[in-house]
Write a protein that holds these residues in place. Structure first.
Motif, PDB file in Angstrom:
ATOM      1  N   ASP A   1     -32.307   3.199 -17.398  1.00 10.50           N
ATOM      2  CA  ASP A   1     -32.751   1.814 -17.269  1.00 10.50           C
ATOM      3  C   ASP A   1     -32.647   1.075 -18.607  1.00 10.50           C
ATOM      4  O   ASP A   1     -32.138  -0.054 -18.671  1.00 10.50           O
ATOM      5  N   ILE A   2     -33.094   1.715 -19.676  1.00  9.14           N
ATOM      6  CA  ILE A   2     -33.001   1.094 -21.008  1.00  9.14           C
ATOM      7  C   ILE A   2     -31.542   0.989 -21.443  1.00  9.14           C
ATOM      8  O   ILE A   2     -31.126  -0.009 -22.048  1.00  9.14           O
ATOM      9  N   ARG A   3     -30.751   1.999 -21.122  1.00 10.68           N
ATOM     10  CA  ARG A   3     -29.307   1.928 -21.409  1.00 10.68           C
ATOM     11  C   ARG A   3     -28.700   0.707 -20.737  1.00 10.68           C
ATOM     12  O   ARG A   3     -27.918  -0.046 -21.341  1.00 10.68           O
ATOM     13  N   ASN A   4     -29.046   0.501 -19.460  1.00 12.45           N
ATOM     14  CA  ASN A   4     -28.468  -0.618 -18.718  1.00 12.45           C
ATOM     15  C   ASN A   4     -28.922  -1.968 -19.256  1.00 12.45           C
ATOM     16  O   ASN A   4     -28.158  -2.931 -19.263  1.00 12.45           O
ATOM     17  N   ARG A   5     -30.159  -2.030 -19.707  1.00 12.53           N
ATOM     18  CA  ARG A   5     -30.701  -3.305 -20.185  1.00 12.53           C
ATOM     19  C   ARG A   5     -30.234  -3.655 -21.597  1.00 12.53           C
ATOM     20  O   ARG A   5     -30.000  -4.815 -21.902  1.00 12.53           O
ATOM     21  N   PHE A   6     -30.137  -2.651 -22.456  1.00 12.92           N
ATOM     22  CA  PHE A   6     -29.951  -2.944 -23.882  1.00 12.92           C
ATOM     23  C   PHE A   6     -28.691  -2.326 -24.508  1.00 12.92           C
ATOM     24  O   PHE A   6     -28.381  -2.617 -25.661  1.00 12.92           O
ATOM     25  N   ALA A   7     -27.985  -1.457 -23.770  1.00 16.25           N
ATOM     26  CA  ALA A   7     -26.824  -0.778 -24.364  1.00 16.25           C
ATOM     27  C   ALA A   7     -25.574  -0.953 -23.509  1.00 16.25           C
ATOM     28  O   ALA A   7     -24.740  -0.034 -23.412  1.00 16.25           O
ATOM     29  N   ASP A   8     -25.429  -2.115 -22.887  1.00 15.00           N
ATOM     30  CA  ASP A   8     -24.224  -2.455 -22.134  1.00 15.00           C
ATOM     31  C   ASP A   8     -23.877  -1.429 -21.052  1.00 15.00           C
ATOM     32  O   ASP A   8     -22.703  -1.200 -20.754  1.00 15.00           O
ATOM     33  N   LYS A   9     -24.906  -0.781 -20.501  1.00 10.19           N
ATOM     34  CA  LYS A   9     -24.721   0.230 -19.445  1.00 10.19           C
ATOM     35  C   LYS A   9     -23.800   1.368 -19.880  1.00 10.19           C
ATOM     36  O   LYS A   9     -23.141   2.013 -19.066  1.00 10.19           O
ATOM     37  N   SER A  10     -23.798   1.634 -21.188  1.00 15.65           N
ATOM     38  CA  SER A  10     -22.873   2.632 -21.750  1.00 15.65           C
ATOM     39  C   SER A  10     -23.641   3.669 -22.572  1.00 15.65           C
ATOM     40  O   SER A  10     -24.396   3.312 -23.483  1.00 15.65           O
TER      41      SER A  10
END
Length: 557
Positions: free
Chosen positions: A348-357
């Motif tokens: 979830d945090i990856r998707n919100r803050f790391a361009d889903k990558s």
């Protein structure tokens, strides 16, 4: 010493029926993995329309279940795949791991269906009407708060329940789940002749009869006396009437559940002498697969849930954490802390803050400094277990924190961090909480070593943070799915115990072959800098202070 070798051509099969997937691992006589496979519930069985392997009930706060028949169909599919990859006739024994606490409700009369399976038909076709409810409560469920309170009150309080069963009442534990079904769906409870855990459910399919719940997974129910390793009459009475008959008897994890049902011999060409060893929970199987056998060692599992566990000879149950019998030691215990917000929250945090990558996530983690400039985050996509806080994100910035003292340090809450700081706050926050609660629970600090497992253990930057915050060398095994590996190892162990006619210490199975086997763990990160460790100790203290305030605020609402 008795001969503890395994037959040269023998194979040992382990399954892990987890939240999001069914995994299989096949070990040879040298304990090397020769075949592994995975079925992802969402993508491989899309017609069940699950998200992360489950259903989140929007009409009942905190209710999370999985379709029981999805687990059945996944086994059908996995056995079809395996039968094309290896000679099933060489498999000497089978065991399984199951997500802990999840429960299956067999309808009255279903034992007859299990005992007469037709090899011309799939399991799914024959078990479609075998369950009194087709929705199994799972460990992510948090809808049973009232039932937890009722059970604790009936036995004399939370601490008394912990002393008896190894844990205070937790919403995800099977006892409160059963009580909720008894209170709100009495027709289902009355129409149920056997309640299985996910682990014993898989074993039941393989033996064509109701398999015993093993003593280790049974301890994750708030129903078993952990000292006597029997059902506690006092707690059973506080949970639901007539419950002991629906649970059956308990059995040691290393014991034989039964011979393999003829259905699997005829349909998938297993050997008719193949044994089924009692199944156990995913965390106990991980303990086995990681060969954790020293009280000074810790394991950290970074999966759908995050867990910290170790072993002890002297259990001291309290209001935090859990005590279970050790699945591969008839006298010892395993101790564990569990966090609901694991990989799904990281995604979830990856998707919100790391361009889903994940590549961007990893880049952000590498470019931010240890201690994160005093930024501390609490990230709860789901209602958390430890600490028991509702879904929500909380971010704090420490003022005047230089890492040497907390004197003169204050903190204020902010709405968001910059994206790189969000990623480090997420990773460090979970590890700071693990260390703080592990120390409070009496686990070794610093540990002699840490063995990391689970999907996120493949991330080197996360392991760097583990080593820095805990101050210990960090190891990992070749493959991150230690639960199915542990199930395969326990299949071999149970086979050996049965052959010898007695319990054999599991270390005898791999004593001379560990370094050349799939069980071997390799050093990934050396213990962190001592000065940095001291600074992290202050952050641990500050995090627990903030956590206590969040809990107090929640209690006032």
């Amino acid at each position: 010493m008795a001969n503890c070798s395994l037959p040269k051509d023998a194979l040992f099969l382990g399954f892990d029926s987890s939240t999001q997937s069914l995994k299989a691992t096949v070990l040879d006589a040298n304990l090397n993995t020769i075949v592994s496979d995975m079925i992802n519930f969402d993508s491989d069985l899309p017609h069940y329309k699950t998200e992360d392997g489950c259903y989140r009930d929007q009409s009942v706060n905190g209710r999370i279940v999985s379709p029981t028949l999805m687990w059945v169909e996944a086994l059908d599919l996995m056995l079809q795949r395996l039968s094309k990859k290896l000679d099933m006739g060489k498999i000497s024994s089978i065991s399984a791991s199951g997500q802990q606490h999840g429960s299956v409700y067999w309808k009255k009369g279903s034992s007859g269906i299990l005992s007469s399976l037709d090899p011309e038909k799939t399991l799914l076709e024959q078990l479609n009407d075998a369950f009194s409810t087709k929705e199994s409560p799972i460990w992510m469920d948090s809808s049973t708060t009232e039932q937890c309170k009722e059970i604790e009150k009936a036995v004399g309080g939370a601490l008394e329940l912990a002393k008896i069963t190894g844990s205070r009442a937790y919403e995800r534990f099977t006892g409160p789940q059963i009580r909720r079904i008894f209170e709100t769906q009495l027709d289902i409870y009355n129409n149920t002749e056997r309640i299985s855990l996910v682990s014993s459910f898989v074993a039941s399919l393989f033996i064509g009869a109701y398999a015993c719940i093993d003593e280790t997974d049974g301890a994750g129910m708030n129903l078993m006396d952990i000292k006597d390793r029997t059902w506690s009459k006092k707690v059973l009475e506080a949970t639901a009437p007539g419950l002991e008959e629906k649970l059956g008897t308990l059995a040691p994890a290393h014991a034989v559940a039964g011979p393999l049902a003829p259905y699997f011999v005829d349909r998938f060409h297993f050997n008719k002498n193949c044994l089924v060893i009692n199944s156990s929970g995913d965390n106990p199987n991980s303990l086995a697969g990681l060969t954790l056998n020293s009280p000074g060692d810790l394991a950290i599992s970074l999966g759908t849930s995050d867990t910290v566990f170790g072993i002890t000879d002297v259990p001291q149950p309290g209001l935090e954490g859990h005590v279970f019998p050790n699945p591969v030691d008839t006298k010892g215990y395993m101790v564990m802390l569990c966090y609901k917000n694991g990989s799904l929250t990281r995604e979830d945090i990856r998707n919100r803050f790391a361009d889903k990558s994940w590549d961007v996530f990893d880049k952000y983690l590498k470019q931010t400094p240890p201690l994160n400039g005093g930024k501390i985050g609490f990230y709860y996509k789901e209602h958390e277990i430890l600490p028991p806080l509702p879904a929500g994100f909380h971010r704090f910035v420490l003022e005047n924190f230089m890492g040497d003292t907390l004197d003169g340090t204050s903190e204020h809450e902010v709405k968001e961090f910059d994206p790189p700081s969000e990623v480090r706050a997420l990773v460090e926050g979970q590890l700071l909480s693990m260390r703080g609660h592990a120390e409070r629970f009496g686990l070794p600090s610093p540990p002699k070593k840490i063995i990391a497992t689970g999907g996120a253990s493949a991330n080197q930057s996360i392991l760097d943070a583990v080593a820095a915050i805990f101050g210990a060398n960090v190891y990992s095994v070749e493959r991150p799915d230690s639960a199915s590996l542990g199930a395969a190892l326990r299949a071999a162990h149970g086979w050996l115990c049965n052959k010898q006619g007695r319990f054999v210490p599991i270390v005898n199975l791999y004593r001379d072959k560990l370094e050349k086997s799939s069980l071997n763990s390799k050093l990934r990160v050396a213990a962190g800098d001592q000065k940095l460790l001291t600074k992290y100790a202050l952050l641990v203290k500050k995090r627990l202070e903030i956590e206590n305030r969040l809990l107090e605020k929640q209690r006032r609402l």
